[in-house]
Design a protein around this motif. Structure first.
Motif, mmCIF file in Angstrom:
data_model
loop_
_atom_site.group_PDB
_atom_site.id
_atom_site.type_symbol
_atom_site.label_atom_id
_atom_site.label_comp_id
_atom_site.label_asym_id
_atom_site.label_seq_id
_atom_site.Cartn_x
_atom_site.Cartn_y
_atom_site.Cartn_z
ATOM 1 N N GLY A 24 1.991 -17.271 -42.587
ATOM 2 C CA GLY A 24 0.822 -17.154 -41.634
ATOM 3 C C GLY A 24 1.764 -17.244 -40.375
ATOM 4 N N ASN A 25 2.890 -17.649 -40.189
ATOM 5 C CA ASN A 25 3.593 -17.855 -38.764
ATOM 6 C C ASN A 25 3.780 -16.515 -38.252
ATOM 7 O OD1 ASN A 25 3.482 -20.662 -38.967
ATOM 8 N ND2 ASN A 25 5.778 -20.607 -39.630
ATOM 9 N N PHE A 26 3.644 -15.497 -38.636
ATOM 10 C CA PHE A 26 3.909 -14.244 -38.005
ATOM 11 C C PHE A 26 3.067 -13.899 -36.790
ATOM 12 C CE2 PHE A 26 3.231 -9.392 -37.158
ATOM 13 C CZ PHE A 26 4.427 -9.031 -37.451
ATOM 14 N N GLY A 27 2.047 -14.228 -36.805
ATOM 15 C CA GLY A 27 1.086 -14.042 -35.438
ATOM 16 C C GLY A 27 1.282 -15.055 -34.374
ATOM 17 N N LYS A 28 2.053 -15.925 -34.758
ATOM 18 C CA LYS A 28 2.418 -17.040 -33.741
ATOM 19 C C LYS A 28 3.455 -16.431 -32.517
ATOM 20 C CE LYS A 28 1.104 -20.662 -36.610
ATOM 21 N NZ LYS A 28 1.538 -22.148 -37.099
ATOM 22 N N SER A 29 4.051 -15.525 -32.920
ATOM 23 C CA SER A 29 5.200 -14.988 -32.051
ATOM 24 C C SER A 29 4.653 -13.610 -31.407
ATOM 25 C CB SER A 29 6.422 -14.510 -32.923
ATOM 26 O OG SER A 29 6.765 -15.611 -33.552
ATOM 27 N N PHE B 269 5.054 1.352 -24.510
ATOM 28 C CA PHE B 269 5.362 1.806 -25.677
ATOM 29 C C PHE B 269 6.021 0.708 -26.646
ATOM 30 C CE2 PHE B 269 5.519 5.558 -22.890
ATOM 31 C CZ PHE B 269 5.044 6.503 -23.613
ATOM 32 N N VAL B 270 5.734 0.907 -28.118
ATOM 33 C CA VAL B 270 6.352 -0.190 -28.960
ATOM 34 C C VAL B 270 7.012 0.551 -30.100
ATOM 35 C CG1 VAL B 270 6.040 -2.163 -30.423
ATOM 36 C CG2 VAL B 270 4.907 -2.173 -28.244
ATOM 37 N N THR B 271 8.101 0.625 -30.169
ATOM 38 C CA THR B 271 8.767 1.167 -31.318
ATOM 39 C C THR B 271 8.356 0.827 -32.946
ATOM 40 O OG1 THR B 271 10.742 -0.425 -31.532
ATOM 41 C CG2 THR B 271 11.067 1.604 -30.138
ATOM 42 N N HIS B 272 8.113 -0.367 -33.133
ATOM 43 C CA HIS B 272 7.719 -1.063 -34.147
ATOM 44 C C HIS B 272 7.163 -2.327 -34.060
ATOM 45 C CE1 HIS B 272 11.758 -2.524 -34.234
ATOM 46 N NE2 HIS B 272 11.308 -3.400 -35.180
ATOM 47 N N MET B 273 6.657 -2.719 -35.378
ATOM 48 C CA MET B 273 5.710 -3.888 -35.512
ATOM 49 C C MET B 273 6.305 -5.272 -35.293
ATOM 50 S SD MET B 273 4.856 -4.069 -39.212
ATOM 51 C CE MET B 273 4.793 -5.770 -39.221
ATOM 52 N N HIS B 274 7.735 -5.538 -35.434
ATOM 53 C CA HIS B 274 8.230 -6.694 -35.625
ATOM 54 C C HIS B 274 8.085 -7.390 -34.254
ATOM 55 C CE1 HIS B 274 10.875 -5.043 -38.864
ATOM 56 N NE2 HIS B 274 9.842 -5.309 -39.423
ATOM 57 N N ARG C 90 0.627 4.782 -35.674
ATOM 58 C CA ARG C 90 -0.716 4.159 -36.389
ATOM 59 C C ARG C 90 -0.480 3.047 -37.467
ATOM 60 N NH1 ARG C 90 -5.014 8.007 -39.035
ATOM 61 N NH2 ARG C 90 -5.594 8.384 -36.871
ATOM 62 N N LEU C 91 0.519 3.461 -38.399
ATOM 63 C CA LEU C 91 1.102 2.390 -39.224
ATOM 64 C C LEU C 91 1.574 1.088 -38.749
ATOM 65 C CD1 LEU C 91 2.445 4.593 -42.505
ATOM 66 C CD2 LEU C 91 0.413 2.760 -42.290
ATOM 67 N N GLU C 92 2.273 1.372 -37.731
ATOM 68 C CA GLU C 92 2.906 0.265 -37.108
ATOM 69 C C GLU C 92 1.815 -0.846 -36.472
ATOM 70 O OE1 GLU C 92 5.833 -0.847 -37.522
ATOM 71 O OE2 GLU C 92 6.946 0.849 -38.196
ATOM 72 N N TYR C 93 0.985 -0.036 -35.786
ATOM 73 C CA TYR C 93 -0.238 -0.849 -35.015
ATOM 74 C C TYR C 93 -1.022 -1.618 -36.152
ATOM 75 C CZ TYR C 93 -4.531 -1.959 -32.315
ATOM 76 O OH TYR C 93 -5.543 -2.422 -31.789
ATOM 77 N N CYS D 129 0.764 -4.496 -38.106
ATOM 78 C CA CYS D 129 0.964 -5.661 -37.296
ATOM 79 C C CYS D 129 -0.447 -6.393 -37.316
ATOM 80 C CB CYS D 129 1.269 -5.309 -36.041
ATOM 81 S SG CYS D 129 1.707 -6.645 -34.649
ATOM 82 N N ARG D 130 -1.792 -5.676 -37.006
ATOM 83 C CA ARG D 130 -2.982 -6.334 -37.165
ATOM 84 C C ARG D 130 -3.162 -6.856 -38.503
ATOM 85 N NH1 ARG D 130 -7.011 -4.293 -33.130
ATOM 86 N NH2 ARG D 130 -8.302 -5.664 -34.410
ATOM 87 N N ALA D 131 -2.811 -6.362 -39.487
ATOM 88 C CA ALA D 131 -3.059 -6.966 -40.760
ATOM 89 C C ALA D 131 -2.266 -8.320 -40.768
ATOM 90 C CB ALA D 131 -2.603 -5.844 -41.962
ATOM 91 N N LEU D 132 -0.918 -8.287 -40.491
ATOM 92 C CA LEU D 132 -0.336 -9.331 -40.646
ATOM 93 C C LEU D 132 -0.475 -10.518 -39.857
ATOM 94 C CD1 LEU D 132 3.464 -7.899 -41.136
ATOM 95 C CD2 LEU D 132 2.116 -9.188 -42.894
ATOM 96 N N VAL D 133 -0.928 -10.212 -38.643
ATOM 97 C CA VAL D 133 -1.376 -11.210 -37.825
ATOM 98 C C VAL D 133 -2.864 -11.945 -38.316
ATOM 99 C CG1 VAL D 133 -2.585 -11.631 -35.423
ATOM 100 C CG2 VAL D 133 -0.681 -10.207 -35.667
ATOM 101 N N ALA D 134 -3.511 -11.051 -39.071
ATOM 102 C CA ALA D 134 -4.708 -11.794 -39.519
ATOM 103 C C ALA D 134 -4.397 -12.781 -40.570
ATOM 104 C CB ALA D 134 -5.456 -10.553 -40.175
ATOM 105 N N ASP D 135 -3.240 -12.856 -41.143
ATOM 106 C CA ASP D 135 -2.993 -13.840 -42.153
ATOM 107 C C ASP D 135 -2.563 -15.141 -41.390
ATOM 108 O OD1 ASP D 135 -2.827 -12.389 -44.211
ATOM 109 O OD2 ASP D 135 -0.775 -12.008 -44.276
ATOM 110 N N THR D 136 -2.710 -15.498 -40.048
ATOM 111 C CA THR D 136 -2.573 -16.590 -39.343
ATOM 112 C C THR D 136 -3.605 -17.529 -40.008
ATOM 113 O OG1 THR D 136 -1.812 -15.298 -37.616
ATOM 114 C CG2 THR D 136 -2.063 -17.625 -37.038
ATOM 115 N N GLY D 137 -2.938 -18.909 -40.306
ATOM 116 C CA GLY D 137 -3.908 -19.803 -40.576
ATOM 117 C C GLY D 137 -4.151 -19.861 -42.012
ATOM 118 N N ARG D 138 -4.026 -18.782 -42.731
ATOM 119 C CA ARG D 138 -4.217 -18.695 -44.165
ATOM 120 C C ARG D 138 -3.199 -19.196 -45.076
ATOM 121 N NH1 ARG D 138 -4.006 -12.925 -46.624
ATOM 122 N NH2 ARG D 138 -4.630 -14.275 -48.583
ATOM 123 N N GLU D 139 -3.692 -19.941 -46.203
ATOM 124 C CA GLU D 139 -2.797 -20.313 -47.362
ATOM 125 C C GLU D 139 -1.915 -19.195 -47.861
ATOM 126 O OE1 GLU D 139 -4.695 -22.904 -49.951
ATOM 127 O OE2 GLU D 139 -5.367 -24.283 -48.856
#
Length: 362
Positions: free
Chosen positions: A164-169, A94-99, A121-124, A127-137
Motif C-alpha cells: 500500500g505504499n505506492f500512493g504515498k509517493s 502530460f504524463v507518459t505513464h503511471m509510475h 486511459r489505462l495509465e490513469y 494509477c487510481r486503482a493502485l493508489v486506492a490500496d493505500t492503507g489496505r492490508e
C-alpha cells in the motif's frame, strides 16, 4: 519504476551519440531543441534522477512528466520556478505513464496552475486503482504470488508490511483528465506531436514524437544505458508483458525514424534510436536464451536471477527483489505462452518451471 537490470552492451553504446556534455544542474534547464527544455529532478534511489521536459506552448509551457512526490522534488520545483526563463505558467501536464517518478507531482502541479492532466486511459485508471490500496492490508493473492515465486518467510513479511505504499509517493490525482490516444496528433505551441503508445513496461505508455523537430520523448520505453523493467504483478499473474514489450519496441522502430533526438526519462539525451532498440531486443533475446538453458531442470522464479540479471538480488532487499521477481515471472510466462515451458505448483504453493518436453517421435 524503470531501474532496469541489464546495461547496454559496449558495441551498442558505441553507436549512440550524446550531444550534450552534461545534464542540467538542479533548478536549471537546457534547451535541447527550439522551445524544448530539459529539466532534471532527483530520485532517492540507485537510479537517482528523472528527466522531465518543458515544451513551449504559446502562452506558457506544457510539461511532460513530473517527478516523485518527495520534499526534495518539491524544493526542486520551487527552484525551477524561481529560475524559469520567463514568467509564463504551465498550460497542461502530460504524463507518459503511471509510475510514481513520472506521475508523483502531477496532482500538485495541475492544481497549482489549474490545468488539465493529459494521460492515456489505462495509465490513469491503473494509477487510481493502485493508489486506492493505500492503507489496505496485503491481499492473500499478493502473498500467494510471491510465495509461488519462491520468496522466504522474512521477505513475505516485509512485503505485507510495505503493502500500500505506492500512493504515498503520489499527490492525489485530479478527478478528471484528458485522454491520450495512440496515433493522435496533438498541437503543442508551434508544432504537432504524435502519440506513440507502447506496452510491457506499463499498461499504455505514451511516447511523444515531433516530426518537425525530429524529437522523440521516449519516457521509459527506450532508455540508452539501462533496460526498462518488464514485470508480471499479483493482479494479473498469468500476463505476458514481455511479448507486449518486444512488439512495442518493433512498433517504435517502425513508426519513428532513426534520425530523431531521443529524450529519455533516465540517463542522457541521445541519437541512435534504432541501434538502441536493436540492442535492447538482442539483449533480451540473450537473457531468454540463458533462461532456456537454466530451465533444463525445474527452477523457481527466484532461482533464475543469475541467468537474467547482471546484478545480485538478495531476499533482504525486498524492493529490488520484487522487481527482479516480476521480471523473472514475465520471462517465464513468455516461454509458457509460447509453449516452450510449463509450470507445476508443489504442495507448498511454489511454482517450478521447466522446458516443455518435446513430443516423442514414433
Amino acid at each position: 519504476m524503470s531501474d532496469g537490470f541489464e546495461v547496454a552492451d559496449a558495441p551498442a553504446k558505441a553507436k549512440l551519440v550524446y550531444p550534450f556534455a552534461a545534464p542540467p544542474e538542479r533548478g536549471r534547464t537546457i534547451e535541447v531543441a527550439p522551445g524544448v527544455l530539459w529539466i532534471r529532478m532527483p530520485l532517492p534511489f540507485a537510479l537517482n534522477h528523472i528527466n522531465l521536459w518543458g515544451i513551449d506552448d504559446d502562452h506558457g509551457w506544457a510539461l511532460v512528466d513530473t517527478g516523485l512526490r518527495t520534499d526534495e522534488t518539491m524544493l526542486g520545483w520551487h527552484e525551477q520556478f524561481a529560475n524559469a526563463p520567463d514568467d509564463r505558467p504551465l498550460t497542461r501536464v502530460f504524463v507518459t505513464h503511471m509510475h510514481p517518478d513520472h506521475v508523483g507531482m502531477a496532482g500538485w502541479l495541475t492544481r497549482k496552475f489549474r490545468v488539465r492532466l493529459w494521460m492515456t486511459r489505462l495509465e490513469y485508471l491503473s494509477c487510481r486503482a493502485l493508489v486506492a490500496d493505500t492503507g489496505r492490508e496485503a491481499p492473500p493473492d499478493g502473498t500467494d504470488f510471491y510465495r509461488r515465486a519462491g520468496w522466504g518467510a522474512s521477505a513475505l513479511e516485509t512485503y505485507q508490511a510495505r503493502f500500500g505504499n505506492f500512493g504515498k509517493s503520489i499527490h492525489a490525482l485530479p478527478d478528471s483528465f484528458r485522454r491520450l490516444h495512440d496515433g493522435e496528433e496533438v498541437r503543442i505551441g508551434a508544432h504537432t506531436w504524435r502519440v506513440v503508445v507502447g506496452n510491457g513496461h506499463s499498461p499504455e505508455h505514451a511516447c511523444l514524437y515531433c516530426p518537425a523537430l525530429k524529437i522523440l520523448i521516449s519516457g521509459d520505453q527506450v532508455l540508452p544505458k539501462i533496460s526498462s523493467n518488464v514485470s508480471v504483478y499479483p493482479t494479473e499473474p498469468d500476463a505476458d508483458p514481455m511479448s507486449d514489450w518486444y512488439a512495442s519496441l518493433a512498433k517504435v522502430k517502425r513508426e519513428v525514424p532513426d534520425d530523431v533526438l531521443v529524450l529519455p526519462a533516465h540517463n542522457e539525451c541521445f541519437r541512435g534510436l534504432h541501434a538502441r532498440i536493436e540492442a535492447l531486443q538482442q539483449g533480451q533475446d540473450r537473457a531468454i536464451g540463458r533462461l532456456r538453458q537454466a530451465l533444463a531442470e525445474p527452477r523457481r522464479a527466484v532461482d533464475v536471477f543469475g541467468a537474467l540479471f547482471a546484478r545480485d538480488v538478495a531476499q533482504t532487499n525486498v524492493g529490488l527483489l520484487s522487481m527482479a521477481t516480476g521480471e523473472a515471472v514475465a520471462c517465464m510466462n513468455y516461454l509458457v505462452h509460447r509453449g516452450e515451458a510449463s509450470a507445476e505448483i508443489d504442495a507448498e504453493g511454489v511454482a517450478w518451471y521447466r522446458l516443455a518436453q518435446s513430443p516423442a517421435k514414433g
